[in-house]
Scaffold this motif. Structure first.
Motif, PDB file in Angstrom:
ATOM      1  N   GLY A  58     -20.367 -25.177 -11.393  1.00  0.00           N
ATOM      2  CA  GLY A  58     -19.093 -24.307 -10.917  1.00  0.00           C
ATOM      3  C   GLY A  58     -17.857 -25.392 -10.823  1.00  0.00           C
ATOM      4  N   ILE A  73     -18.277 -19.958 -11.967  1.00  0.00           N
ATOM      5  CA  ILE A  73     -18.660 -19.576 -10.591  1.00  0.00           C
ATOM      6  C   ILE A  73     -19.811 -20.118 -10.117  1.00  0.00           C
ATOM      7  N   GLU A  77     -23.350 -17.457  -5.984  1.00  0.00           N
ATOM      8  CA  GLU A  77     -22.607 -16.707  -6.445  1.00  0.00           C
ATOM      9  C   GLU A  77     -23.747 -15.606  -7.997  1.00  0.00           C
ATOM     10  N   SER A 233     -14.929 -15.897 -13.873  1.00  0.00           N
ATOM     11  CA  SER A 233     -15.005 -14.461 -13.245  1.00  0.00           C
ATOM     12  C   SER A 233     -13.875 -14.853 -12.865  1.00  0.00           C
TER      13      SER A 233
END
Length: 308
Positions: A58, A73, A77, A233
């Motif tokens: 990430g 991410i 997560e 995300s």
């Protein structure tokens, strides 16, 4: 270029072409972290995704998110989002493993509401029943019916200003029954003699929301699937990720758009490698305006439609 180098090339091109200051990539995840994801979904994630996370786990920083404004991410997560998808799966056979403890907690919930109801007595108004619902962080009602002839238009609402005690009771009951029942909400009818009826119900997002798939039949029409692996995300509960459970016309490992606000799930590519190659080419030839004032998912959807 390997998969990690392709992501880094996408980041470099954004800095060169758009003059964006971007977050930094983290050091790689370890094999145990990847194995935890495999364990959660019940199979190994694609090799290219494993390689990507072993190289860089990430991103982090306070600048612009590194994937065209979307956040790459970290794997912890990712695990939380998969666990959320798993939490929506209902047991094939729904039973109460500890009915005595369940009934004890249900009675305490009823006591909570009974204490908020008007008191019956010589100089107090009486009532016939109260209807209410409660779930993890959600509450409906309570609605008071003065008599058996009171209809929904004539019912009264009871004000409750503190749900702290109730929320703990509901949480305890849900934890107790999660593995064997996993309800979403409890619907109560409570009578003035403290007798009550309760129904355990589910939120049926898959039927209530008019999901579509582009192409038709490529992505299963679901709110969340524990085998949709989120990778990028938008910071608002929507993702670009890998689909390991495609519908009849889909391809295992396809890159899809999904999430809280996505009613039209959309296939972007058959693999994350091909997806990265496409993004690189579109930035290099400047055929797509990634700086336009549109959500990235809409930019990608238009880009794929233009390809066809």
């Amino acid at each position: 270029m390997n998969i990690s180098e392709k992501l880094k090339r996408i980041i470099e091109l954004q800095s060169e072409k758009f003059d964006w200051k971007l977050n930094s990539l983290n050091d790689g995840a370890n094999e145990n972290q990847v194995a935890e994801i495999d364990k959660l979904i019940g199979e190994k994630i694609p090799t290219e995704l494993t390689d990507l996370y072993l190289a860089n786990n990430g991103e982090s920083g306070d600048e612009r998110s590194c994937f065209l404004g979307h956040r790459f991410i970290p794997i912890d997560e990712m695990a939380k989002q998969i666990q959320f998808g798993l939490s929506l799966v209902k047991p094939a056979e729904r039973i109460l493993k500890n009915p005595d403890k369940s009934n004890e907690l249900l009675s305490k919930i009823v006591e909570f509401y009974f204490a908020k109801a008007p008191k019956k007595g010589l100089f107090k108004k009486s009532w016939y029943k109260i209807e209410f619902s409660c779930g993890l962080g959600s509450y409906g009602g309570p609605y008071l019916y003065k008599s058996g002839n009171t209809d929904d238009k004539s019912r009264e609402t009871i004000d409750i200003d503190d749900y702290k005690k109730l929320s703990l009771l509901v949480k305890d009951l849900h934890e107790l029954e999660k593995d064997s029942y996993n309800w979403d909400e409890l619907e109560f009818v409570m009578y003035s003699d403290k007798k009550y009826e309760v129904k355990r119900t589910d939120y049926n997002f898959n039927e209530e929301i008019p999901f579509t798939s582009t192409p038709v039949g490529a992505i299963k029409k679901m709110y969340f699937n524990p085998q949709w692996i989120p990778v990028f995300s938008d910071h608002g509960g929507n993702y670009i990720g890998i689909d390991l459970d495609p519908d009849t016309n889909g391809v295992k490992g396809q890159v899809i758009i999904f999430g809280r606000d996505e009613e039209d799930m959309f296939v972007l590519s058959n693999s994350i490698t091909d997806f990265f190659d496409l993004i690189i080419s579109k930035i290099v030839d400047e055929s797509v305006d990634f700086k336009q004032e549109l959500h990235l998912h809409e930019i990608f959807k238009n880009m794929i439609k233009d390809e066809k």
